[in-house]
Scaffold this motif. Structure first.
Motif, short mmCIF file in Angstrom:
data_model
loop_
_atom_site.label_atom_id
_atom_site.label_comp_id
_atom_site.label_asym_id
_atom_site.label_seq_id
_atom_site.Cartn_x
_atom_site.Cartn_y
_atom_site.Cartn_z
N THR A 201 -5.43 -2.13 -9.69
CA THR A 201 -6.52 -2.06 -10.66
C THR A 201 -7.82 -1.74 -9.96
N ASP A 202 -8.47 -0.69 -10.41
CA ASP A 202 -9.79 -0.34 -9.88
C ASP A 202 -10.84 -0.91 -10.83
N LYS A 203 -11.58 -1.90 -10.38
CA LYS A 203 -12.57 -2.55 -11.22
C LYS A 203 -13.85 -1.73 -11.37
N GLY A 204 -13.91 -0.61 -10.67
CA GLY A 204 -15.04 0.29 -10.86
C GLY A 204 -16.34 -0.19 -10.27
N SER A 205 -16.29 -1.15 -9.37
CA SER A 205 -17.50 -1.67 -8.75
C SER A 205 -17.25 -1.88 -7.27
N ALA A 206 -18.24 -1.53 -6.46
CA ALA A 206 -18.10 -1.64 -5.01
C ALA A 206 -18.09 -3.09 -4.54
N ILE A 207 -18.43 -4.02 -5.39
CA ILE A 207 -18.46 -5.42 -4.95
C ILE A 207 -17.07 -6.05 -4.96
N PHE A 208 -16.08 -5.37 -5.55
CA PHE A 208 -14.73 -5.89 -5.58
C PHE A 208 -13.83 -5.08 -4.64
N ALA A 209 -12.81 -5.73 -4.15
CA ALA A 209 -11.84 -5.05 -3.29
C ALA A 209 -11.03 -4.04 -4.10
N SER A 210 -10.65 -2.96 -3.45
CA SER A 210 -9.83 -1.94 -4.08
C SER A 210 -8.79 -1.49 -3.06
N ARG A 211 -7.83 -0.69 -3.52
CA ARG A 211 -6.82 -0.17 -2.60
C ARG A 211 -7.48 0.68 -1.52
N GLU A 212 -8.45 1.48 -1.92
CA GLU A 212 -9.13 2.33 -0.93
C GLU A 212 -9.96 1.50 0.04
N ALA A 213 -10.51 0.38 -0.42
CA ALA A 213 -11.24 -0.50 0.49
C ALA A 213 -10.31 -1.06 1.55
N ALA A 214 -9.09 -1.43 1.13
CA ALA A 214 -8.10 -1.92 2.09
C ALA A 214 -7.73 -0.82 3.09
N GLN A 215 -7.57 0.40 2.61
CA GLN A 215 -7.24 1.51 3.51
C GLN A 215 -8.39 1.79 4.48
N ALA A 216 -9.61 1.74 3.99
CA ALA A 216 -10.76 1.96 4.86
C ALA A 216 -10.87 0.87 5.91
N MET A 217 -10.60 -0.37 5.52
CA MET A 217 -10.66 -1.47 6.47
C MET A 217 -9.53 -1.35 7.50
N LEU A 218 -8.36 -0.93 7.05
CA LEU A 218 -7.26 -0.71 7.99
C LEU A 218 -7.62 0.38 9.00
N SER A 219 -8.29 1.42 8.53
CA SER A 219 -8.74 2.47 9.44
C SER A 219 -9.67 1.91 10.51
N ARG A 220 -10.55 1.01 10.09
CA ARG A 220 -11.50 0.43 11.03
C ARG A 220 -10.80 -0.52 12.00
N VAL A 221 -9.85 -1.30 11.51
CA VAL A 221 -9.11 -2.22 12.38
C VAL A 221 -8.38 -1.44 13.47
N TYR A 222 -7.67 -0.40 13.07
CA TYR A 222 -6.94 0.40 14.06
C TYR A 222 -7.90 1.09 15.03
N LEU A 223 -9.08 1.45 14.56
CA LEU A 223 -10.08 2.03 15.45
C LEU A 223 -10.48 1.03 16.54
N TYR A 224 -10.67 -0.22 16.15
CA TYR A 224 -11.02 -1.26 17.14
C TYR A 224 -9.85 -1.58 18.06
N MET A 225 -8.63 -1.26 17.65
CA MET A 225 -7.46 -1.49 18.48
C MET A 225 -7.14 -0.31 19.38
N SER A 226 -7.84 0.80 19.20
CA SER A 226 -7.44 2.06 19.84
C SER A 226 -7.96 2.26 21.25
N GLY A 227 -8.54 1.20 21.85
CA GLY A 227 -8.95 1.29 23.24
C GLY A 227 -10.32 1.90 23.43
#
Length: 255
Positions: A201-227
């Motif tokens: 469910t996309d609540k249409g507001s940036a203050i709530f978590a979304s699937r894309e927010a999870a993907q963006a955060m995963l991208s950042r986590v892997y970036l911090y793990m990438s040496g």
């Protein structure tokens, strides 16, 4: 007539005193346990609310110790320790950062334990938000209190993994020791991937978590793990790119 009016007013006053109301911002435990799905929105909003007291010291703790700001003279505020590179155990600003973070983790975990997954896509999506919030919080905490991932993550200490309020916090409080950096990052990845799976469910507001927010955060986590640039870990770097591409290709965002 005056006597009748006085009696009516007095009766109204005594009746008003008998009103039994739950304090604003709280829920009765019986109503939650008897029908947790009906309380889900309120419980989830309470979890998000922890971000308010957490985010202020989070930003200051990172920015004040860098080169992005400067201060004239000195200050008696506990934040001055961030600028002067001093750390004391009783710094109440850091206590606020730590306590609010673990309150959010506890509340998100309690919701996950309380409400069964698979009852409806709507409920699952809200559970996904809990997984997102918990994974994000562990990520910020391990970066604040642990060494970088590329520095011996199997042995360096991260933060305690405490997923939920302990059963007995009065007479038998038994909290785990600090997990390693690797174990903490594994918790982060597990939660964020679960969030990506459940949130539909996309609540249409940036203050709530979304699937894309999870993907963006995963991208950042892997970036911090990438040496480092000198010693990159190609597998994690590529995963960071892959998750970033998912957000870009979703078509929901533009520069």
């Amino acid at each position: 007539m005056k006597k009748i009016l006085f009696i009516l007013l007095a009766s109204a006053s005594f009746t008003a005193c008998k009103v039994d109301r739950t304090p604003y911002g709280s829920l009765e435990s019986e109503s939650i346990t008897s029908n947790p799905e009906a309380s889900l929105d309120a419980l989830l909003n309470g979890t998000y609310a922890q971000l308010k007291s957490w985010s202020d010291p989070m930003h200051r703790a990172g920015e004040y110790a860098g080169d992005n700001m400067m201060i004239r003279g000195s200050s008696t505020d506990a934040f001055y320790e961030f600028i002067s590179y001093a750390r004391t155990p009783n710094n109440y600003r850091l206590t606020q950062f730590w306590d609010s973070g673990y309150k959010l983790i506890a509340q998100a975990s309690n919701i996950i334990k309380l409400i069964e997954e698979g009852k409806s896509p709507e409920i699952d999506s809200k559970l996904g938000e809990c997984y997102y919030l918990r994974g994000m919080m562990y990520f910020y905490l391990v970066r604040a209190y642990g060494k970088p991932y590329y520095q011996s993550p199997e042995t360096n200490l991260g933060v305690p993994i405490v997923n939920g309020t302990p059963d007995d916090v009065v007479n038998n409080l038994n909290l785990p020791d600090r997990s390693t950096v690797k174990e903490t990052y594994e918790q982060v990845l597990s939660d964020l991937k679960k969030a990506e799976e459940l949130i539909t469910t996309d609540k249409g507001s940036a203050i709530f978590a979304s699937r894309e927010a999870a993907q963006a955060m995963l991208s950042r986590v892997y970036l911090y793990m990438s040496g480092t640039y000198a010693n990159p870990i190609a597998e994690y770097a590529q995963l960071s790119v892959d998750y970033a591409d998912k957000v870009i290709q979703s078509g929901k965002y533009s520069l």
